[in-house]
Structures are given as C-alpha cells and as structure tokens.
Design an enzyme around this catalytic site. Structure first.
Site, PDB file in Angstrom:
ATOM      1  N   SER A 281      -2.113   6.477  -1.093  1.00  0.00           N
ATOM      2  CA  SER A 281      -2.949   5.335  -1.481  1.00  0.00           C
ATOM      3  C   SER A 281      -3.387   4.433  -0.332  1.00  0.00           C
ATOM      4  O   SER A 281      -4.157   3.498  -0.549  1.00  0.00           O
ATOM      5  CB  SER A 281      -2.214   4.479  -2.529  1.00  0.00           C
ATOM      6  OG  SER A 281      -1.043   3.918  -1.993  1.00  0.00           O
TER       7      SER A 281
ATOM      8  N   LYS B  99       0.747  -4.284  -5.953  1.00  0.00           N
ATOM      9  CA  LYS B  99       0.100  -4.285  -4.641  1.00  0.00           C
ATOM     10  C   LYS B  99      -0.682  -5.577  -4.402  1.00  0.00           C
ATOM     11  O   LYS B  99      -0.666  -6.127  -3.300  1.00  0.00           O
ATOM     12  CB  LYS B  99      -0.806  -3.060  -4.509  1.00  0.00           C
ATOM     13  CG  LYS B  99      -0.022  -1.768  -4.397  1.00  0.00           C
ATOM     14  CD  LYS B  99      -0.901  -0.543  -4.332  1.00  0.00           C
ATOM     15  CE  LYS B  99      -0.049   0.712  -4.198  1.00  0.00           C
ATOM     16  NZ  LYS B  99      -0.844   1.959  -4.165  1.00  0.00           N
TER      17      LYS B  99
END
Length: 362
Positions: free
Chosen positions: A257, A302
């Site tokens: 990611s 995140k």
C-alpha cells in the site's frame, strides 16, 4: 413480633449473600474475559515515514538513488501503515477485543482478514514481504515512466517448488533470459514458450545468476494439477531492469500500500522544485507500472496516524473515498488519487493555488 425480628435479621444476610455471588460472578467473567482467546485482530494506526526524508530508525535517506542527479526536497510525503494486535500465534482476549471495539481509533476485524485459514503465519509474512518488494519495484517503474523512461523487464524466479525439475538447479532470484535460444524478457514469454513442450521432453534455459549467464537443461514434469501440462517447477515474476539504482529502506514493514507514496518520493527527488511546497502530505495506495492507484485496507487507521504525525493533506485512493470521508479526522484535507500523474498535478495545484484539486467529497 418475634417472627418479624427474625426476618429482619435474615434479610441483610440474604442481600449480602446475593451481592457476594454477583461479585464472584463478575470476577469470574473478568478473569475469563482476560484470558479467553477470540479469533479477532485489533487494528491501530501504525508508523508513518517520510519518503523524501530519513528513516527514523537508521537516520539514513529512506530512498537512496544512484546513477542519476537528485534534488533535495522539502516537506513531507509520508506513507502510512496499519499495526495489529492478535493473530493465530498471539490471539487477543475477549476483554481486549471488547475494549478496542469501543476505541474510535481501532478496528476489530475477523482474524481471517489478515491470516487466511489456508495460510500459515509464516506464509502470510512471506507474502507481505514479497508484496513490499514488488511494490518498491513497481513504484520505481511508475516514477520513471512518468518521467518518460520505459524500463525493461526480465522473468525472475520467485520460488522453486520441491520435487520438480528446477529443484536444486534454479534458485530464487535467477533470471531466465531465453528458452531454447529464444529471448524471453518477461514471464508471459517464458510460460508461453514452455507450453509448446510435453512432460518428459527436455528444454534448455539461458539463466543469469549474480550477473553471470549460464545454460541449464531440464526435463519437464507433468503438472501436479494437470498431468497433460509440462512444468519445470518455478513461480516467476517480472522484474524491472532500471537505468538507475533505487534503494528503499523501510525495515520490516510489509504489504503493497505504500506504492503511490514511494513513486511520488522518487519523482520528487529526481525533479527540480518541490511537490509539497513545504507541506506535510501523507497518503496511501497501491501503484501499477502505468501509474494506476489502487485501493487499500485500514484507511481509517492510516488517516489517524497521518494526522497525529502532523499531516494536513492526505492522498486517498479513489476506491477508498466513500469510507474515508466519514472517518477523516478534523484538519485533514482528503485529495482523491486515481493515477500517479493526477496525484502529481493535484499536489502542484495545491502548491500554486491554481487548478482543480480532486476531492473525495466531490
């Protein structure tokens, strides 16, 4: 009068007994909850690192480029991560799961979300390591293609299957350059050439190992899944061959990611000026060689990790926008990222104050 007095004496005793039983029951439940393992994993904000800065653990540049001129960049282009507690080897307790479920910064998800039932913990960790390595390779390719350079590819051996012809002959990292003298610069060309062979037939491969070329001959075997299909027993992946050397150091962080942020960091270091304008920008998203940004997991954690670190702008993959908008922390501007080129233009527009900046809410 005597009867009433006796009942008055018994009632406090019964209440005390009831309270005592409740207390014991609560204690038992607390002990059980503290030790009883549950098949869930608790997710929380993980480390965030600046791709145009230094790795805080080593104090060395997170991205080191040799073979091309680089330019000092200011601000932050941070990739973000998700940390977890739990798993098959160290399951969390019922109490921990309930506590974290009530915590807005955490997410409690089924264990299979991270550890599929048909894979061991070691296999999952190995896969995440590979995904990080592959993400780094692809991010370099995407940045160079964005700069007008097209890297070449080679078919590299990822794993060798035991008991099949390649076992003991080929090694992970070997590059297959040709099949029966015919050049093969990618995985599809190697597999396509091998389809012409039948089990029992032999094939000559030109292989490069540690920079040296050699030829090996293998007798193909029937595939364990299809006896009519011939295999040599390797898993291949395309490896890019770059005109420059790019080293990305992130420690034991795994997964794909960070691809978008790696690409942006590489692009920023290879070009003059700043993409950030001195701002603290963070983000996430997978990347393909042609610059397409893909969705990821753990977007809420995140964003929280980025905001806590000081980010004011966050690049969100278009596929994550719907879940990101309601979970965004205060003070964090969400910028929709669909491609590397679009993300670069969005950052340039943010810096100049001119041009459209794609938003998740629009």
């Amino acid at each position: 009068m005597v009867t009433l007095e006796k009942e008055n004496v018994r009632r406090p005793h019964r209440r005390a007994l009831t309270l005592g039983l409740v207390a014991v029951l609560v204690l038992v439940l607390a002990v059980v909850g503290a030790v009883m393992p549950v098949p869930y994993v608790s997710l929380r904000p993980g480390p965030t690192m600046n791709t145009i800065g230094a790795n805080p653990e080593t104090d060395k540049p997170l991205i080191e480029i040799t073979g091309a001129p680089t330019h000092q960049a200011s601000g932050h282009l941070n990739f973000t991560t998700v940390a977890y507690t739990g798993g098959p080897k160290r399951p969390i307790s019922l109490f921990t799961a309930l506590r974290d479920w009530l915590n807005d910064e955490r997410a409690v998800v089924p264990q299979e979300t991270i550890f599929p039932k048909d894979e061991t913990v070691e296999e999952v960790e190995q896969e995440n390591t590979f995904l990080m390595e592959d993400s780094q390779q692809t991010s370099v390719a995407a940045a160079l293609i964005q700069l007008g350079q097209k890297p070449s590819t080679v078919a590299a051996v990822q794993t060798v299957e035991k008991g099949l012809p390649a076992d003991g002959v080929l090694q992970p990292g070997d590059e297959i350059l040709a099949v029966a003298g015919v050049a093969a610069d990618r995985t599809t060309r190697v597999t396509g050439a091998l389809k012409k062979y039948k089990p029992g037939q032999s094939v000559e491969l030109t292989v490069r190992r540690a920079g040296k070329e050699q030829k090996v001959t293998l007798a193909l075997a029937p595939s364990p899944q299809d006896a009519n299909r011939a295999v040599i027993g390797v898993v291949l992946r395309d490896r890019y061959v770059f005109p420059i050397d790019v080293k990305i150091s992130v420690g034991d962080i795994g997964g794909p990611s960070a691809g978008l942020m790696f690409s942006l960091g590489i692009y920023d270091l290879l070009t003059t000026g700043d993409l950030t304008g001195g701002k603290f920008i963070a983000g996430t998203g997978t990347i393909t060689a042609d610059g397409q940004v893909g969705a990821i997991g753990g977007i809420q954690q995140k964003m929280l990790g980025a905001r806590k670190a000081g980010a004011t702008v966050f690049l969100v993959p278009a596929g994550n926008c719907d879940e990101a908008v309601p979970a965004a922390p205060e003070g964090l501007r969400l910028v929709k990222a669909e491609t590397l080129d679009g993300s670069i233009k969005a950052l340039q527009a943010l810096q100049s104050g001119q041009g459209a900046v794609p938003s998740c809410s629009s």
